[in-house]
Design a protein around this motif. Structure first.
Motif, PDB file in Angstrom:
ATOM      1  N   UNK A 140       0.888  -1.271  -0.175  1.00  0.00           N
ATOM      2  CA  UNK A 140      -0.027  -0.128   0.047  1.00  0.00           C
ATOM      3  C   UNK A 140       0.844   0.981   0.015  1.00  0.00           C
ATOM      4  N   UNK A 141       2.180   1.164  -0.035  1.00  0.00           N
ATOM      5  CA  UNK A 141       3.109   2.484  -0.073  1.00  0.00           C
ATOM      6  C   UNK A 141       3.686   2.342  -1.632  1.00  0.00           C
ATOM      7  N   UNK A 142       3.543   1.464  -2.535  1.00  0.00           N
ATOM      8  CA  UNK A 142       4.116   1.530  -3.928  1.00  0.00           C
ATOM      9  C   UNK A 142       3.340   1.282  -4.675  1.00  0.00           C
ATOM     10  N   UNK A 143       2.520   2.469  -5.261  1.00  0.00           N
ATOM     11  CA  UNK A 143       1.516   2.185  -6.288  1.00  0.00           C
ATOM     12  C   UNK A 143       2.156   1.746  -7.379  1.00  0.00           C
ATOM     13  N   UNK A 144       3.226   2.180  -7.653  1.00  0.00           N
ATOM     14  CA  UNK A 144       3.920   1.846  -9.107  1.00  0.00           C
ATOM     15  C   UNK A 144       4.267   0.461  -9.145  1.00  0.00           C
ATOM     16  N   UNK A 145       4.283  -0.241  -7.867  1.00  0.00           N
ATOM     17  CA  UNK A 145       4.834  -1.796  -8.022  1.00  0.00           C
ATOM     18  C   UNK A 145       3.384  -2.690  -7.879  1.00  0.00           C
ATOM     19  N   UNK A 146       2.473  -2.147  -7.018  1.00  0.00           N
ATOM     20  CA  UNK A 146       1.150  -2.813  -6.946  1.00  0.00           C
ATOM     21  C   UNK A 146      -0.078  -1.848  -7.066  1.00  0.00           C
TER      22      UNK A 146
END
Length: 239
Positions: free
Chosen positions: A127-133
């Motif tokens: 939930x802190x890395x929208x670029x990965x998830x």
């Protein structure tokens, strides 16, 4: 007698010098505070809410929910009102979604704050890395509150909350001291700007867990948890 132009130039030079000095001092304070807080363990929480429909979706199958790992979260009051506070950087989809929920929805609860457990470091990253998830709720077990908001399975606990007021722009101290919430200024400086959200806890939710779990903490740029330390009889703090 000195000419007025000389005095104006001198005043400008002193003002510019003072401005640069204050800027340097402020940067030093930020660096020192950042270093201090790295040595202080912080609880890790994820706020979940409905995605603002006006926000463009990453894919056609994107969830109607949104979540964000909080870098700052704390309880600020139990009586007479149970209140919590956290900040979100701006611009962000979560800040936009919560602002929209506060203004336009009739939901009794605007969000759920999930206090993560020691087994949920990967959830904090998700939930802190929208670029990965880009779709963090996919394959992530969760239940729903009475209002239909996500509770993350395995958390230490979760609370449904309702914003008590509009968010405060933390980059604009003048608006904080004057109380002029209506005036929204744009951040044009260095670093990341944030907004402060204050919410009332309206319900502590039941979270599916398996036995006793310890909290997830963020300490020195990594995830840790608690360990009991030996103490002499009578040395524990009283409630």
């Amino acid at each position: 007698m000195r000419p007025r132009s000389f005095l104006r130039n001198l005043t400008y030079t002193l003002t510019e010098r003072t401005r640069r000095q204050l800027h340097t001092e402020a940067r030093a304070i930020r660096d020192d505070l950042r270093a201090l807080l790295r040595d202080t363990a912080q609880p890790v929480a994820v706020v979940t809410a409905l995605m603002d429909p006006a926000i463009p979706q990453a894919t056609k199958s994107s969830s109607k929910f949104h979540g964000a790992t909080l870098s700052s979260f704390t309880s600020i009051s139990l009586d007479p009102h149970p209140l919590v506070a956290f900040s979100l950087r701006i611009p962000s989809r979560m800040a936009t979604s919560l602002t929209s929920a506060h203004v336009s929805t009739g939901l009794y609860s605007h969000m759920v704050i999930n206090i993560l457990s020691e087994h949920q470091a990967s959830t904090a990253l998700r939930f802190s890395r929208a670029d990965l998830y880009p779709e963090p709720f996919v394959s992530l077990q969760h239940t729903l509150t009475e209002e239909g908001l996500p509770i993350l399975d395995g958390s230490v606990g979760a609370m449904s909350c309702r914003l008590v007021a509009a968010s405060w722009p933390l980059h604009d101290l003048e608006s904080l001291t004057s109380g002029e919430k209506e005036r929204q200024s744009q951040w044009e400086g260095e670093g990341v700007a944030s907004e402060l959200f204050i919410a009332e806890v309206i319900r502590v939710e039941r979270v599916p867990t398996t036995g006793t779990v310890r909290p997830l903490l963020y300490h020195r740029r990594g995830y840790v948890t608690t360990v009991e330390i030996e103490s002499k009889p009578g040395s524990k703090p009283s409630n």
